[in-house]
Design an enzyme around this catalytic site. Structure first.
Site, PDB file in Angstrom:
ATOM      1  N   CYS A  88      72.141  58.576  25.176  1.00 41.35           N
ATOM      2  CA  CYS A  88      72.005  58.741  26.494  1.00 41.35           C
ATOM      3  C   CYS A  88      70.417  59.951  26.678  1.00 41.35           C
ATOM      4  O   CYS A  88      69.976  59.548  27.979  1.00 41.35           O
ATOM      5  CB  CYS A  88      73.217  60.419  26.586  1.00 41.35           C
ATOM      6  SG  CYS A  88      73.272  61.723  25.269  1.00 41.35           S
ATOM      7  N   HIS A 106      73.800  66.651  25.999  1.00 45.94           N
ATOM      8  CA  HIS A 106      74.099  65.502  26.846  1.00 45.94           C
ATOM      9  C   HIS A 106      72.564  65.525  28.032  1.00 45.94           C
ATOM     10  O   HIS A 106      72.622  66.248  28.452  1.00 45.94           O
ATOM     11  CB  HIS A 106      75.292  64.989  27.084  1.00 45.94           C
ATOM     12  CG  HIS A 106      75.930  64.142  27.781  1.00 45.94           C
ATOM     13  ND1 HIS A 106      75.588  62.661  27.569  1.00 45.94           N
ATOM     14  CD2 HIS A 106      75.906  63.820  28.897  1.00 45.94           C
ATOM     15  CE1 HIS A 106      75.937  61.516  28.043  1.00 45.94           C
ATOM     16  NE2 HIS A 106      76.350  62.177  29.689  1.00 45.94           N
TER      17      HIS A 106
END
Length: 978
Positions: free
Chosen positions: A333, A903
């Site tokens: 990510c 994230h």
């Protein structure tokens, strides 16, 4: 253009059109006149109807032509001819020059010409006639027909025979000498001149007699090829352009070349600037031209399985260009976030979509990646902006990044800003227009005006670094260093690619600790303390005393790990040595571990809890010991410092969760022994497990505490184990151990002279019967645990101000003062001199010190429009154009989570529609502007307003938005990402 073949004596020649020569079909006469020769001299030829005769007759083929050429100029004198052809400036003896044209002349004809001009008689029978190079060309002989009435058909193509040798088969003449001979003697009708170029090879120049013949094919039609000749010095770009012309490729289509090697595999011809020779291409080699598909992918790409599925699913999909997700390959990510931000930089994306990068790829830069990173990124951009994908799999790009940057190999978590830094640097070096970097000496200001020094620094930077990345992202700092001793001032101007700005950091920190009171009736208490970041352990004790009412002098601080004391802290140690993840216990004590001989203070003894567990061996006779529970620091009065007294003190301290045995549980041991006998007994080990005989051990300080007296514990207790024998029911036994909780205290010299710890050893049955584990683990929370230290939001301008604040260099990074001739802890100040078109601002949320790592989740308030840098730029400003200092937001890289995990996502404004979108790996959703600002903002991308106006001005009539920050759709259509 060919004419119909004519028959002469049953023999017919057809001269076939072959690139690059011109073919002609003609009849073979018995005799003919040479076109353009002085005096209409004739040359006779006799031809036999067989292959051998045909080869000899090529020189006389096409003797009479319907279209006769104009009369040639009169021949000069023989001596004059010799000088002009052999010795003059235009003669054979002149040196070769790269790029010039030279011509091949058949050796036999040239020797006849030499004999003619050296004979001195212009009317001699040795007159050579027209120049005839027929024997240098290939002749193809088909099978001879059996019917005598049908002619024998021979095909002659104008391709040189293989293996011709200069001086034996032909001679070479410069262009001027060739044109003289043709003007004097003429050239056999229909024969093309054999023109060849002079090429420059390493350390030599030569006439390229045999160019390279390549077979050009398309990837989707391998059966149809074009044979084309190329010089060894022609570029691969020339081959590509020729292939595009032959296959009628549209100008907007992307193409690339592959070469089939001797092993049958295909090699990419990456660098279009290298020559055919450098690419090691050979005659007859197959060159395949590949055309990019409409969705931005290449037919030859080895696509990931998921990508194949997506291609089938999205075959007919047509969406907004740029609104395309990126599949998470496993902890990637961070990469997806950085790529989405960079993909939404308008001028950079247009640069790749318009193929401007192809002319600037730098394959020979030793600091670059052979153009592979730039090409991989270009492929990704073309796919994302094709409008044919909902999401794509960046597998090829990920492999390229890992190949050139080993830190990104595998699928570990990384930082999006670190990848962004690598990618910008890699793209810059792959696209650097400077092919050979010159040495540039950095110069100090030395009192010169800032404007002059800054201009010199930027010019020096551009002399070595010139790319689209420099044009778009690079700005200029002014760095000022001041020596604290002599006051010497050093001013330099340095380029930057992004700003890493610090966040205002609180000087306080919150620590959670457990307080263990001496009163056994009170449970341990959990406290949340606000302490100074640069404070000491004593500051922690002072803060805790305000909550407990216990004096700081009666506290000892310990780091507990795995049921043992990992570290016992001294009051003067810094708080920075305590990490946020450490389990800190603060014990109330009435004495000290550092016992002093003659003192009457209580002795503080570290105590561990252990349980005997059967170990697996052959006879099950050996028992192991396993630590459990929380260790204790127990204060023992000196007058009770015996094994019996220590047992009683521990029973009191453990009374909250250890119950005493009643009278029925007492052992039936003999209690009638007199006291005198007891005094005479020699203490020995307890046999209630099967403890080994005691070994003499020396007492000393425990691990982590120094300067303790070795005379106290063992000398007072007389043995290392207790009780010596059973007289009444004992719940546990005691033993001196080392700081690790093991009995072996002789593993190191430090342990031999260390104050021993005490271990309480429990039998499993006794522990189960008298030890309450639930009560032992119980604790209460103090009211302060609910306290949350409020963090006020900060403005982005405050972070920039902090970035430009004067700071003192750290000891690990001193500055060498040229005046003092020594390293100094100078003061340093950075100022902004010149800002780039795209300003990347990295918020330094991750803080690293020697003892701690933390993420700052402070809310930074940043504007979507009109971020004004005029107050920070110290260069004299152009007041008539304020847009040079104002920026609009175009992308944000977000990080959610903490240090160990997290994230990454992206907010980005589409350059075509002006609509903001939220990119979360392969998911893309429209968002409102009021959702963009959050505590997760990590890297900000700002575009200068004058650049935005410039990019949008050609499309102003098409209804494009006037700025990236434009009207958003109704809020009901958006997801809540906060």
């Amino acid at each position: 253009m060919a004419v119909a073949p004519r028959l002469f004596g049953g023999l017919c020649f057809r001269f076939r059109d072959q690139n690059p020569e011109v073919a002609v079909e003609g009849r073979l006469p018995i005799s003919h006149s040479c076109v353009g020769c002085r005096g209409e001299r004739t040359a006779m030829a006799t031809v036999a109807a067989n292959p051998a005769a045909a080869a000899a007759a090529v020189a006389a083929a096409v003797a009479v032509a319907e279209d006769r050429e104009p009369q040639r100029e009169e021949l000069p004198g023989l001596d004059s001819q010799w000088r002009q052809i052999e010795n003059g400036e235009s003669g054979r003896e002149r040196p070769l020059r790269a790029g010039e044209s030279w011509f091949l002349v058949e050796k036999h004809w040239y020797k006849q010409w030499e004999a003619y001009v050296q004979g001195g008689d212009q009317d001699s029978s040795t007159f050579p006639g027209c120049i005839n190079n027929a024997t240098l060309f290939q002749v193809l002989f088909p099978s001879i027909p059996t019917d005598d009435h049908k002619p024998i058909l021979y095909e002659i193509n104008w391709r040189l025979k293989e293996g011709l040798v200069e001086g034996e088969d032909y001679v070479l003449l410069p262009a001027a000498a060739w044109h003289y001979l043709v003007s004097w003697y003429g050239l056999e009708h229909g024969q093309p001149p054999i023109e060849r170029k002079v090429i420059e090879l390493p350390n030599i120049q030569k006439v390229e007699v045999y160019p390279v013949e390549l077979l050009l094919v398309r990837h989707n039609d391998l059966g149809r090829s074009h044979t084309v000749q190329f010089s060894h010095t022609d570029s691969i770009g020339m081959v590509l352009r020729t292939a595009r012309e032959r296959f009628l490729v549209e100008p907007q289509e992307d193409t690339r070349l592959w070469a089939k090697n001797s092993e049958g595999s295909l090699d990419r011809l990456y660098d279009t600037h290298i020559t055919v020779l450098d690419a090691a291409l050979e005659t007859g080699q197959l060159i395949i031209m590949e055309t990019r598909k409409k969705d931005g992918t290449w037919p030859s790409a080895q696509l990931h399985v998921m990508n194949k599925h997506m291609s089938e699913e999205d075959e007919d999909f047509k969406g907004q260009p740029g609104i395309c997700g990126l599949t998470n390959l496993g902890n990637t990510c961070f990469m997806n976030s950085a790529l989405q931000c960079l993909s939404n930089v308008p001028q950079l994306t247009e640069y790749f979509l318009n193929n401007c990068y192809l002319e600037e790829l730098n394959f020979r830069n030793p600091l670059g990646m052979k153009g592979e990173i730039a090409e991989a990124y270009a492929d990704l951009v073309k796919q994302a902006w094709s409008g044919h994908h909902r999401s794509i799999v960046p597998h090829v790009f990920k492999n390229k990044v890992g190949h050139f940057a080993s830190q990104f190999l595998g699928y570990q978590q990384h930082d999006s800003q670190e990848l962004l830094s690598f990618l910008l640097d890699g793209l810059h070096e792959d696209l650097n227009r400077v092919k050979k970097k010159e040495y540039v000496e950095l110069c100090d200001a030395a009192g010169r005006p800032d404007q002059e020094v800054a201009q010199e620094a930027w010019q020096n930077h551009k002399r070595r670094n010139d790319s689209v990345i420099v044009d778009t992202f690079h700005g200029l700092f002014k760095s000022t260093l001041v020596c604290p001793d002599c006051g010497n001032v050093s001013v330099t101007f340095d380029p930057f690619c992004y700003l890493s700005v610090p966040l205002p950091i609180s000087h306080k920190r919150v620590l959670e600790v457990f307080f263990i009171p001496m009163d056994p009736r009170r449970k341990p208490e959990q406290h949340r303390l606000v302490v100074p970041k640069k404070g000491k352990i004593s500051d922690l004790c002072v803060a805790l005393s305000k909550h407990t009412g216990i004096s700081p002098e009666r506290m000892m601080v310990a780091d507990v790990f795995s049921h043992r004391f990992y570290k016992l802290y001294q009051l003067e140690e810094p708080l920075s040595s305590i990490l946020d993840r450490d389990d800190i216990f603060v014990y109330e004590v009435s004495g000290r571990i550092e016992a002093i001989e003659g003192s009457r203070e209580d002795i503080v003894v570290p105590v561990y809890l252990r349980e005997r567990t059967p170990a697996r061996d052959y006879n099950n006779s050996y028992y192991g010991l396993m630590l459990f529970g929380h260790p204790l620091l127990v204060s023992v009065p000196r007058d009770r410092f015996t094994w019996e007294g220590l047992y009683n003190v521990l029973m009191y301290r453990l009374s909250r969760y250890v119950s005493k045995p009643n009278s029925d549980d007492e052992d039936d041991g003999d209690e009638k022994e007199d006291d005198e006998e007891d005094k005479d007994d020699v203490p020995g080990p307890s046999t209630g497990g099967s403890l080994r005989d005691p070994e003499p051990e020396q007492a000393g300080p425990s691990s982590g505490v120094t300067n303790r007296c070795p005379f106290l514990l063992d000398n007072c207790l007389g043995t290392s184990q207790w009780p010596p024998r059973r007289r009444r029911k004992q719940l546990f036994t005691l033993q001196t151990v080392n700081s690790n909780g093991t009995s072996d205290r002789t593993t190191s010299p430090e342990e031999v002279h260390a104050q021993p710890y005490i271990a309480i050893d429990w039998e499993p049955e006794m522990k189960k019967r008298y030890y309450d584990e639930v009560e032992a683990e119980g604790y209460v929370k103090h009211d302060c645990v609910g306290y949350v230290m409020k963090k006020a939001p900060v403005r982005l301008q405050e972070c920039i101000e902090l970035f430009t604040t004067v700071e003192t260099l750290e000891k690990e990074n001193p500055w060498y003062c040229p005046s003092c001739k020594q390293h100094q802890l100078a003061t340093k100040k950075l100022d902004l001199w010149m800002l780039p078109e795209i300003l990347i601002i990295h918020l330094k949320r991750f803080s690293y010190t020697k003892f701690s790592r933390e993420k700052l989740d402070t809310l930074v308030e940043f504007p979507i429009r009109d971020l004004d840098f005029s107050e920070f730029v110290i260069q004299p400003q152009n007041e008539s154009n304020p847009e040079l200092y104002k920026y609009d937001l175009i992308a944000v890289s977000n990080h959610y989570g903490g240090m160990r995990d997290g994230h990454y996502t992206t907010f980005a404004c589409n350059k075509d529609s002006g609509q903001w979108h939220y990119f979360d790996d392969n998911s893309v959703s429209p968002v409102n502007e009021n959702q963009i600002e959050s505590k997760a903002a990590y890297v900000l991308f700002y575009q200068r307003q004058d650049v935005a106006r410039r990019l949008l001005s050609p499309a102003g009539s098409s209804g494009a938005p006037a700025s990236p920050a434009c009207n958003s759709p109704p809020s009901s259509e958006f997801m809540d990402v906060n």
